[in-house]
Scaffold this active site. Structure first.
Site, PDB file in Angstrom:
ATOM      1  N   PHE A  92      -7.554  -2.991  -3.506  1.00  0.00           N
ATOM      2  CA  PHE A  92      -6.245  -2.469  -3.890  1.00  0.00           C
ATOM      3  C   PHE A  92      -5.288  -3.647  -4.063  1.00  0.00           C
ATOM      4  O   PHE A  92      -5.383  -4.640  -3.340  1.00  0.00           O
ATOM      5  CB  PHE A  92      -5.770  -1.562  -2.743  1.00  0.00           C
ATOM      6  CG  PHE A  92      -4.510  -0.807  -2.992  1.00  0.00           C
ATOM      7  CD1 PHE A  92      -4.498   0.334  -3.787  1.00  0.00           C
ATOM      8  CD2 PHE A  92      -3.330  -1.203  -2.390  1.00  0.00           C
ATOM      9  CE1 PHE A  92      -3.337   1.049  -3.982  1.00  0.00           C
ATOM     10  CE2 PHE A  92      -2.163  -0.490  -2.577  1.00  0.00           C
ATOM     11  CZ  PHE A  92      -2.168   0.642  -3.377  1.00  0.00           C
ATOM     12  N   CYS A  93      -4.372  -3.540  -5.020  1.00  0.00           N
ATOM     13  CA  CYS A  93      -3.373  -4.596  -5.228  1.00  0.00           C
ATOM     14  C   CYS A  93      -2.084  -3.979  -5.760  1.00  0.00           C
ATOM     15  O   CYS A  93      -1.802  -2.813  -5.521  1.00  0.00           O
ATOM     16  CB  CYS A  93      -3.910  -5.672  -6.161  1.00  0.00           C
ATOM     17  SG  CYS A  93      -4.202  -5.124  -7.861  1.00  0.00           S
ATOM     18  N   ARG A  94      -1.321  -4.744  -6.505  1.00  0.00           N
ATOM     19  CA  ARG A  94      -0.048  -4.245  -7.030  1.00  0.00           C
ATOM     20  C   ARG A  94      -0.259  -3.335  -8.239  1.00  0.00           C
ATOM     21  O   ARG A  94       0.343  -2.276  -8.333  1.00  0.00           O
ATOM     22  CB  ARG A  94       0.875  -5.414  -7.412  1.00  0.00           C
ATOM     23  CG  ARG A  94       2.271  -4.976  -7.854  1.00  0.00           C
ATOM     24  CD  ARG A  94       3.151  -6.164  -8.183  1.00  0.00           C
ATOM     25  NE  ARG A  94       2.745  -6.842  -9.390  1.00  0.00           N
ATOM     26  CZ  ARG A  94       3.109  -6.494 -10.621  1.00  0.00           C
ATOM     27  NH1 ARG A  94       3.900  -5.472 -10.815  1.00  0.00           N
ATOM     28  NH2 ARG A  94       2.690  -7.176 -11.661  1.00  0.00           N
ATOM     29  N   GLY A  96      -3.683  -3.320 -10.135  1.00  0.00           N
ATOM     30  CA  GLY A  96      -5.093  -3.095 -10.436  1.00  0.00           C
ATOM     31  C   GLY A  96      -5.794  -4.304 -11.019  1.00  0.00           C
ATOM     32  O   GLY A  96      -7.022  -4.344 -11.094  1.00  0.00           O
ATOM     33  N   ILE A 121      -0.420  -0.366  -5.959  1.00  0.00           N
ATOM     34  CA  ILE A 121       0.729   0.164  -5.212  1.00  0.00           C
ATOM     35  C   ILE A 121       1.774   0.763  -6.155  1.00  0.00           C
ATOM     36  O   ILE A 121       2.504   1.671  -5.778  1.00  0.00           O
ATOM     37  CB  ILE A 121       1.337  -0.921  -4.282  1.00  0.00           C
ATOM     38  CG1 ILE A 121       2.248  -0.306  -3.209  1.00  0.00           C
ATOM     39  CG2 ILE A 121       2.090  -1.967  -5.064  1.00  0.00           C
ATOM     40  CD1 ILE A 121       1.526   0.246  -2.028  1.00  0.00           C
TER      41      ILE A 121
END
Length: 130
Positions: A92-94, A96, A121
């Site tokens: 998971f990141c900001r 993708g 996110i």
């Protein structure tokens, strides 16, 4: 005349090859939506799943999903050993993009069950811990 044609078409060919390769490289990575992530987080059968947020520590501290472990992409090449190869690794990141990069890194290190969350996110509708 032929040199002009080559000068015009050569960069286009390189761009097509580059984008084609990156699309091919990422096709082997399974992706899920943030809705599917929410379901995985609630699913009790996900006990063999490790949820990893690959954003930098300051991003993670600004707001993260409670169940996520923070292993920044910038340190993943040294910190990946803490992740079991037997587990499903959900990244998971900001947005993708970094989670896809992380998935490719883990694939290179022999991890076979990696998943990247599309939208990160920015697309997450659930609770965030600060």
């Amino acid at each position: 005349m032929r040199i002009k044609t080559i000068v015009i078409y050569l960069p286009i060919v390189f761009l097509i090859l580059y984008f084609g390769y990156t699309q091919f490289e990422n096709k082997s990575i399974k992706t899920i939506s943030t809705t599917e992530l929410a379901q995985k987080l609630e699913d009790e059968s996900s006990s063999n799943t490790i949820f990893v947020d690959v954003r930098e520590p300051h991003e993670f501290e600004a707001g993260h999903i409670k169940e996520m472990k923070n292993i920044p992409l910038s340190t993943l090449k040294t910190d990946y050993k803490s992740l079991s190869k037997d587990a499903e690794i959900v990244l998971f990141c900001r947005s993708g993009k970094r989670s896809l990069q992380a998935a490719n890194i883990l694939k290179d290190y022999g991890y076979s069950n990696v998943v990247s969350v599309n939208g990160g996110i920015q697309a997450w509708q659930g609770e965030v811990v600060k």
